[in-house]
Design a protein around this motif. Structure first.
Motif, PDB file in Angstrom:
ATOM      1  N   ASP A 134     -42.999  60.157 -62.731  1.00  0.00           N
ATOM      2  CA  ASP A 134     -44.363  60.430 -63.185  1.00  0.00           C
ATOM      3  C   ASP A 134     -44.464  61.839 -63.783  1.00  0.00           C
ATOM      4  OD1 ASP A 134     -46.131  58.743 -60.427  1.00  0.00           O
ATOM      5  OD2 ASP A 134     -44.958  57.979 -62.119  1.00  0.00           O
ATOM      6  N   TYR A 151     -52.908  63.922 -75.687  1.00  0.00           N
ATOM      7  CA  TYR A 151     -53.728  63.131 -74.774  1.00  0.00           C
ATOM      8  C   TYR A 151     -54.124  63.959 -73.550  1.00  0.00           C
ATOM      9  CZ  TYR A 151     -52.546  58.998 -77.506  1.00  0.00           C
ATOM     10  OH  TYR A 151     -52.404  58.082 -78.516  1.00  0.00           O
ATOM     11  N   ALA A 192     -57.395  66.121 -71.652  1.00  0.00           N
ATOM     12  CA  ALA A 192     -58.815  66.429 -71.542  1.00  0.00           C
ATOM     13  C   ALA A 192     -59.027  67.556 -70.539  1.00  0.00           C
ATOM     14  CB  ALA A 192     -59.593  65.197 -71.090  1.00  0.00           C
ATOM     15  N   TYR A 252     -62.095  69.115 -67.963  1.00  0.00           N
ATOM     16  CA  TYR A 252     -63.364  68.848 -67.304  1.00  0.00           C
ATOM     17  C   TYR A 252     -63.829  70.089 -66.557  1.00  0.00           C
ATOM     18  CZ  TYR A 252     -61.847  64.043 -68.102  1.00  0.00           C
ATOM     19  OH  TYR A 252     -61.404  62.887 -68.689  1.00  0.00           O
ATOM     20  N   LEU A 261     -67.099  66.274 -68.920  1.00  0.00           N
ATOM     21  CA  LEU A 261     -66.102  66.423 -69.972  1.00  0.00           C
ATOM     22  C   LEU A 261     -66.436  67.610 -70.851  1.00  0.00           C
ATOM     23  CD1 LEU A 261     -63.687  65.191 -71.592  1.00  0.00           C
ATOM     24  CD2 LEU A 261     -65.408  63.896 -72.874  1.00  0.00           C
ATOM     25  N   TYR A 304     -61.617  66.939 -75.296  1.00  0.00           N
ATOM     26  CA  TYR A 304     -60.685  65.816 -75.293  1.00  0.00           C
ATOM     27  C   TYR A 304     -59.759  65.925 -76.501  1.00  0.00           C
ATOM     28  CZ  TYR A 304     -64.012  63.811 -78.639  1.00  0.00           C
ATOM     29  OH  TYR A 304     -64.845  63.590 -79.720  1.00  0.00           O
ATOM     30  N   TYR A 307     -60.535  71.398 -64.633  1.00  0.00           N
ATOM     31  CA  TYR A 307     -59.390  70.506 -64.448  1.00  0.00           C
ATOM     32  C   TYR A 307     -58.890  70.002 -65.795  1.00  0.00           C
ATOM     33  CZ  TYR A 307     -61.006  70.103 -59.580  1.00  0.00           C
ATOM     34  OH  TYR A 307     -61.401  70.351 -58.283  1.00  0.00           O
ATOM     35  N   GLN A 328     -56.473  66.916 -67.531  1.00  0.00           N
ATOM     36  CA  GLN A 328     -56.061  65.558 -67.199  1.00  0.00           C
ATOM     37  C   GLN A 328     -55.308  64.962 -68.370  1.00  0.00           C
ATOM     38  OE1 GLN A 328     -58.833  62.448 -67.698  1.00  0.00           O
ATOM     39  NE2 GLN A 328     -57.928  61.074 -66.183  1.00  0.00           N
ATOM     40  N   TYR A 351     -54.014  61.471 -70.268  1.00  0.00           N
ATOM     41  CA  TYR A 351     -54.444  60.070 -70.273  1.00  0.00           C
ATOM     42  C   TYR A 351     -53.622  59.201 -71.220  1.00  0.00           C
ATOM     43  CZ  TYR A 351     -57.387  62.049 -74.033  1.00  0.00           C
ATOM     44  OH  TYR A 351     -57.866  62.715 -75.145  1.00  0.00           O
ATOM     45  N   ASN A 352     -52.369  59.591 -71.445  1.00  0.00           N
ATOM     46  CA  ASN A 352     -51.515  58.800 -72.329  1.00  0.00           C
ATOM     47  C   ASN A 352     -50.724  57.745 -71.567  1.00  0.00           C
ATOM     48  OD1 ASN A 352     -49.958  60.932 -71.093  1.00  0.00           O
ATOM     49  ND2 ASN A 352     -48.262  60.314 -72.420  1.00  0.00           N
ATOM     50  N   SER A 353     -50.553  57.932 -70.274  1.00  0.00           N
ATOM     51  CA  SER A 353     -49.755  57.012 -69.469  1.00  0.00           C
ATOM     52  C   SER A 353     -50.253  57.054 -68.035  1.00  0.00           C
ATOM     53  CB  SER A 353     -48.276  57.401 -69.521  1.00  0.00           C
ATOM     54  OG  SER A 353     -48.074  58.684 -68.962  1.00  0.00           O
ATOM     55  N   ASP A 354     -50.003  55.970 -67.288  1.00  0.00           N
ATOM     56  CA  ASP A 354     -50.429  56.018 -65.892  1.00  0.00           C
ATOM     57  C   ASP A 354     -49.285  56.532 -65.031  1.00  0.00           C
ATOM     58  OD1 ASP A 354     -49.414  52.892 -65.903  1.00  0.00           O
ATOM     59  OD2 ASP A 354     -49.392  53.735 -63.861  1.00  0.00           O
ATOM     60  N   PRO A 355     -49.579  57.287 -63.965  1.00  0.00           N
ATOM     61  CA  PRO A 355     -50.919  57.632 -63.515  1.00  0.00           C
ATOM     62  C   PRO A 355     -51.612  58.662 -64.406  1.00  0.00           C
ATOM     63  CG  PRO A 355     -49.300  58.741 -62.166  1.00  0.00           C
ATOM     64  CD  PRO A 355     -48.527  57.834 -63.070  1.00  0.00           C
ATOM     65  N   LEU A 356     -52.935  58.564 -64.496  1.00  0.00           N
ATOM     66  CA  LEU A 356     -53.734  59.466 -65.344  1.00  0.00           C
ATOM     67  C   LEU A 356     -54.009  60.740 -64.544  1.00  0.00           C
ATOM     68  CD1 LEU A 356     -54.183  56.501 -66.440  1.00  0.00           C
ATOM     69  CD2 LEU A 356     -56.279  57.391 -67.449  1.00  0.00           C
ATOM     70  N   PHE A 361     -54.531  64.421 -62.895  1.00  0.00           N
ATOM     71  CA  PHE A 361     -55.285  65.658 -63.074  1.00  0.00           C
ATOM     72  C   PHE A 361     -54.425  66.844 -62.646  1.00  0.00           C
ATOM     73  CE2 PHE A 361     -59.596  64.250 -63.968  1.00  0.00           C
ATOM     74  CZ  PHE A 361     -59.602  62.945 -63.499  1.00  0.00           C
TER      75      PHE A 361
END
Lengths: 122, 107
Positions: free
Chosen positions: B1, B32, B34, B36, B46, B49, B87, B89, B91-96, B98
């Motif tokens: 990961d 990818y 973001a 927050y 948000l 992004y 924070y 984060q 978001y291109n692959s899981d797990p997303l 933080f």
């Protein structure tokens, strides 16, 4: 106005189950992926699980895999999280979040609910 | 990961200071990414992004940059209302995942 309202939290003993719900409004629910994020007291954000617009793709954090199940009902504009075999370390505020994408991946979280508190303690 | 490492974990700066927070991915994530903002007792919101696109309604003193593995959130002139934990984060692959968060306080 986008609204996400979580419910279903509560205080339970280790090993028990809970089902969280998230009622969505103000947007076309079945156009977007949805996610659950949690925050333990005084800690940071932890992504828990996500589901694509049509439930075709689902993913979980390793910490909940095999115990939690995410689902959605697009007819009811609702997101769910079935939590089984709860542990003390699952104690957290659980947020539902809307992704800015229909797929599981590729979308940031543009709206968050207020959260529902889950406390697991004997 | 892929791991997301933020630094510093906390900082204290004066009103008007330029503040920089970094986020490093253990593998490339393109843009990818973001950012927050979570004010005390509030829900995360948000800010940015796609690494550098400002969310509508966010003050222009916030900016983001970076691509691949190294990213930066900059507050050009710190204001009292910016006291919060920030924070990143992916978001291109899981797990997303933080990042661990950066707590920003006023000196």
């Amino acid at each position: 106005e986008v609204q996400l309202v979580e419910s279903g939290g509560g205080s339970v003993q280790p090993g028990w189950s809970l089902r969280l719900s998230c009622a969505a409004s103000g947007f076309t629910f079945d156009d977007y992926a949805m996610h659950w994020v949690r925050q333990a007291p005084g800690k940071g954000l932890e992504w828990v699980s996500g589901i694509s617009w049509n439930s075709g793709r689902i993913a979980y954090a390793d910490s909940v895999k095999g115990r939690f199940t995410i689902s959605r009902d697009n007819a009811k504009n609702s997101l769910y999280l079935q939590m089984n075999s709860l542990r003390a370390e699952d104690t957290a505020l659980y947020y539902c979040a809307k992704a800015k994408a229909y797929s599981l991946l590729g979308g940031h979280f543009d709206y968050w609910g207020q959260g529902t508190l889950v406390t697991v303690s004997s | 990961d892929i791991q997301m490492t933020q630094s510093p974990s906390s900082l204290s700066a004066s009103v008007g200071d330029r503040v920089t927070i970094t986020c490093r991915a253990s593998q490339g994530i393109s843009n990818y990414l973001a950012w927050y903002q979570q004010k005390p007792g509030k829900v995360p919101e948000l800010l940015i992004y796609a690494a550098s696109t400002l969310q509508s309604g966010v003050p222009s003193r916030f900016s983001g940059s970076g691509s691949g593995t190294d990213f930066t959130l900059t507050i050009s002139s710190l204001q009292p209302e910016d006291v919060a934990t920030y924070y990143c984060q992916k978001y291109n692959s899981d797990p997303l995942t933080f990042g661990g968060g950066t707590k920003v306080e006023i000196k």
